[in-house]
Design an enzyme around this catalytic site. Structure first.
Site, PDB file in Angstrom:
ATOM      1  N   CYS A  83      -4.311  -5.339   5.533  1.00 26.16           N
ATOM      2  CA  CYS A  83      -5.907  -4.499   5.342  1.00 26.16           C
ATOM      3  C   CYS A  83      -4.957  -3.296   4.049  1.00 26.16           C
ATOM      4  O   CYS A  83      -5.411  -2.598   3.275  1.00 26.16           O
ATOM      5  CB  CYS A  83      -6.224  -3.873   6.419  1.00 26.16           C
ATOM      6  SG  CYS A  83      -7.269  -5.387   6.631  1.00 26.16           S
ATOM      7  N   HIS A 330     -14.600  -5.689   1.378  1.00 24.29           N
ATOM      8  CA  HIS A 330     -12.999  -5.551   1.983  1.00 24.29           C
ATOM      9  C   HIS A 330     -12.153  -6.577   1.817  1.00 24.29           C
ATOM     10  O   HIS A 330     -12.198  -7.351   2.749  1.00 24.29           O
ATOM     11  CB  HIS A 330     -13.681  -4.924   3.735  1.00 24.29           C
ATOM     12  CG  HIS A 330     -12.464  -4.804   3.528  1.00 24.29           C
ATOM     13  ND1 HIS A 330     -11.281  -4.550   3.614  1.00 24.29           N
ATOM     14  CD2 HIS A 330     -11.399  -4.545   5.550  1.00 24.29           C
ATOM     15  CE1 HIS A 330      -9.958  -4.031   4.034  1.00 24.29           C
ATOM     16  NE2 HIS A 330      -9.781  -4.828   5.022  1.00 24.29           N
TER      17      HIS A 330
HETATM   18  N1  COA Z   1     -22.503  -6.484   6.416  1.00 22.44           N
HETATM   19  C1  COA Z   1     -24.083  -6.831   6.192  1.00 22.44           C
HETATM   20  N2  COA Z   1     -24.543  -8.146   6.071  1.00 22.44           N
HETATM   21  C2  COA Z   1     -23.527  -8.820   6.525  1.00 22.44           C
HETATM   22  C3  COA Z   1     -21.670  -8.503   6.817  1.00 22.44           C
HETATM   23  C4  COA Z   1     -21.558  -7.138   6.766  1.00 22.44           C
HETATM   24  N3  COA Z   1     -20.384  -6.976   7.139  1.00 22.44           N
HETATM   25  N4  COA Z   1     -21.799  -9.919   7.175  1.00 22.44           N
HETATM   26  C5  COA Z   1     -22.268 -10.916   6.180  1.00 22.44           C
HETATM   27  N5  COA Z   1     -23.721 -10.568   6.576  1.00 22.44           N
HETATM   28  C6  COA Z   1     -24.957 -11.426   5.899  1.00 22.44           C
HETATM   29  C7  COA Z   1     -24.185 -12.315   4.994  1.00 22.44           C
HETATM   30  O1  COA Z   1     -24.888 -12.217   3.870  1.00 22.44           O
HETATM   31  C8  COA Z   1     -25.548 -13.191   5.406  1.00 22.44           C
HETATM   32  O2  COA Z   1     -26.296 -12.727   4.516  1.00 22.44           O
HETATM   33  P1  COA Z   1     -28.010 -13.780   4.710  1.00 22.44           P
HETATM   34  O3  COA Z   1     -28.293 -14.533   5.393  1.00 22.44           O
HETATM   35  O4  COA Z   1     -28.769 -13.020   3.839  1.00 22.44           O
HETATM   36  O5  COA Z   1     -26.876 -14.445   3.264  1.00 22.44           O
HETATM   37  C9  COA Z   1     -25.374 -12.653   7.101  1.00 22.44           C
HETATM   38  O6  COA Z   1     -24.912 -11.638   7.077  1.00 22.44           O
HETATM   39  C10 COA Z   1     -24.534 -13.635   8.059  1.00 22.44           C
HETATM   40  O7  COA Z   1     -23.001 -14.279   7.680  1.00 22.44           O
HETATM   41  P2  COA Z   1     -22.312 -15.075   8.418  1.00 22.44           P
HETATM   42  O8  COA Z   1     -21.149 -15.186   7.074  1.00 22.44           O
HETATM   43  O9  COA Z   1     -22.656 -15.752   8.823  1.00 22.44           O
HETATM   44  O10 COA Z   1     -21.914 -14.001   9.004  1.00 22.44           O
HETATM   45  P3  COA Z   1     -20.646 -13.706  10.068  1.00 22.44           P
HETATM   46  O11 COA Z   1     -21.852 -14.458  11.462  1.00 22.44           O
HETATM   47  O12 COA Z   1     -20.435 -15.321   9.311  1.00 22.44           O
HETATM   48  O13 COA Z   1     -19.482 -12.620   9.573  1.00 22.44           O
HETATM   49  C11 COA Z   1     -19.086 -10.477  10.469  1.00 22.44           C
HETATM   50  C12 COA Z   1     -20.528 -11.374  10.306  1.00 22.44           C
HETATM   51  C13 COA Z   1     -19.377  -9.333  10.749  1.00 22.44           C
HETATM   52  C14 COA Z   1     -18.394 -11.203  12.361  1.00 22.44           C
HETATM   53  C15 COA Z   1     -17.873 -10.698   9.690  1.00 22.44           C
HETATM   54  O14 COA Z   1     -18.126  -9.957   8.298  1.00 22.44           O
HETATM   55  C16 COA Z   1     -16.416 -10.040   9.636  1.00 22.44           C
HETATM   56  O15 COA Z   1     -15.670 -10.614  10.303  1.00 22.44           O
HETATM   57  N6  COA Z   1     -16.377  -9.070   9.166  1.00 22.44           N
HETATM   58  C17 COA Z   1     -15.333  -8.244   9.567  1.00 22.44           C
HETATM   59  C18 COA Z   1     -14.233  -7.952   9.227  1.00 22.44           C
HETATM   60  C19 COA Z   1     -12.502  -7.438   8.777  1.00 22.44           C
HETATM   61  O16 COA Z   1     -12.739  -8.117  10.187  1.00 22.44           O
HETATM   62  N7  COA Z   1     -11.906  -7.162   8.635  1.00 22.44           N
HETATM   63  C20 COA Z   1     -10.375  -6.968   8.409  1.00 22.44           C
HETATM   64  C21 COA Z   1     -10.802  -5.245   9.138  1.00 22.44           C
HETATM   65  S1  COA Z   1      -9.629  -5.134  10.410  1.00 22.44           S
END
Ligand code: COA
Length: 382
Positions: A83, A330
């Site tokens: 990242c 991100h």
């Molecule tokens: N913040 C706000 N909203 C979020 C979000 C976030 N981080 N991630 C997803 N959403 C929203 C989506 O837009 C979607 O909204 P909608 O239903 O209105 O369309 C809803 O939440 C569900 O999205 P979905 O893609 O099914 O979520 P998910 O459960 O598959 O993923 C996380 C959510 C948090 C697990 C994912 O965003 C994630 O893995 N984030 C971390 C990424 C990471 O690790 N990066 C590297 C860092 S070291």
């Protein structure tokens, strides 16, 4: 070494950009950066990218992307530090110009994450495979352990974590390029679904697509390209252990401390000289640990900085005025360059509703994995 300035910037919107390919994202950001500096040539391009091979099946980004930019022949290559790939690309370009090797260089970052269903697994390749990933832990899980350690040591609460998200969404609502340009309430954050206890959905940065690019040249040539160059005063790069299990105290990000110390020493400045900062808030706890490790707040006081407004717009040291990784998005390889662009816009006085009044010096901190690599750059407006 020569003094180096950023003279052009370009960035796509961040988000789920289904209609735009990886190459088109890069071309959009790179063209905008060239256009903003009225530049029609380049000597080298360094592209921050964590894993296009795994996200979209594309390796060998250097020649591919400069070809699509219409610049076949230019020196180009991909730079990787998970990242922190964007931050490392910026440092590589900085060194290229500072050393006298080249006079006009692009540092870019691009990632297309939403095309694959295996995002979490791909991201987990940036953790220690033998000690962490093989046992099933993912990045939300690793940062959840950091959060628990911080809670244990400093009394940090779920509400403290949530204030970081409230603040960054408040900032992101003012950023038209943000993935989630909307405010969220404390209650919404605290009731959002649990991802890895104690981290909830709204404590996490999202999965994103996007690209960003900046143009660098020697400071004494900058006026050819812009009336408002932003000088890169310093670059600090450091590593820490990959595995959390190998750290003495997982609530302390020592690679961030080291990278900051190196940058402050190079610039001859201290944390108290900073007017604002973009820090790597991949999870809410990361912002709390980073502001402490950077010395922007005293150790153990990061937990209350968002709640009291100390790190909010209008506060003592505004942090993540762009919305941060949480609200702006991100796309991992692009993040370090996008942070630099927020600093450039702020230090030029061009940040609109997000403008920090009188901002002249600021820093950007970009981190790889669970803090195993960290890059800090310090910028100064003219
Ligand atoms: N913040 C706000 N909203 C979020 C979000 C976030 N981080 N991630 C997803 N959403 C929203 C989506 O837009 C979607 O909204 P909608 O239903 O209105 O369309 C809803 O939440 C569900 O999205 P979905 O893609 O099914 O979520 P998910 O459960 O598959 O993923 C996380 C959510 C948090 C697990 C994912 O965003 C994630 O893995 N984030 C971390 C990424 C990471 O690790 N990066 C590297 C860092 S070291």
């Amino acid at each position: 070494m020569r003094d180096v300035a950023i003279v052009g910037v370009g960035m796509t919107r961040f988000g789920e950009l289904w209609e735009t390919s990886l190459r088109d994202l890069f071309v959009q950001a790179a063209s905008d950066a060239l256009h903003s500096a009225r530049a029609d040539h380049l000597e080298a391009v360094f592209i921050g990218n964590m894993s296009a091979g795994q996200f979209v099946g594309q390796e060998h980004l250097g020649p591919l992307l400069v070809d699509h930019l219409g610049m076949v022949g230019v020196a180009a290559g991909r730079v990787e530090s998970a990242c922190a790939s964007g931050g490392l690309a910026l440092r590589t370009a900085f060194v290229e110009v500072a050393s006298g090797m080249s006079d006009l260089v692009m540092a870019a970052g691009v990632e297309k994450m939403t095309d694959t269903a295996d995002v979490t697994e791909v991201l987990a390749t940036a953790s220690d495979q033998e000690l962490e990933a093989y046992h099933g832990i993912t990045f939300p899980g690793l940062y959840a352990m950091i959060a628990r350690a911080h809670m244990e040591k400093h009394g940090t609460t779920e509400e403290d974590l949530s204030w970081v998200s409230v603040k960054n969404h408040r900032h992101g609502a003012l950023n038209p390029k943000a993935q989630f340009p909307a405010e969220v309430t404390l209650e919404a954050v605290m009731r959002s679904s649990m991802v890895a206890d104690p981290l909830r959905l709204l404590h996490c940065s999202p999965v994103s697509d996007g690209a960003a690019a900046v143009l660098l040249c020697p400071l004494d040539q900058a006026k050819q390209y812009t009336d408002r160059p932003v000088r890169i005063r310093a670059s600090g790069l450091a590593t820490g252990t990959m595995a959390l299990a190998d750290r003495k105290d997982i609530a302390v990000l020592d690679a961030v401390q080291r990278s900051a110390q190196r940058a402050f020493t190079m610039a001859g400045l201290t944390p108290a000289d900073m007017h604002l900062a973009e820090v790597h808030d991949c999870f809410a706890i990361a912002e709390i640990c980073c502001v402490e490790a950077l010395g922007l707040v005293a150790p153990g006081t990061g937990k209350s900085a968002a709640r009291t407004g100390e790190t909010a717009l209008g506060g003592r040291i505004p942090v993540n005025t762009s919305g941060g990784l949480k609200a702006k998005g991100h796309p991992v390889g692009a993040t370090g360059i996008a942070q630099a662009i927020e600093l450039v816009e702020q230090l030029r006085g061009e940040a609109g509703a997000r403008q920090v009044r009188g901002a002249r010096i600021g820093l950007a901190q970009n981190m790889g994995g669970s803090g195993a690599s960290s890059v800090v750059h310090i910028f100064e407006g003219s």
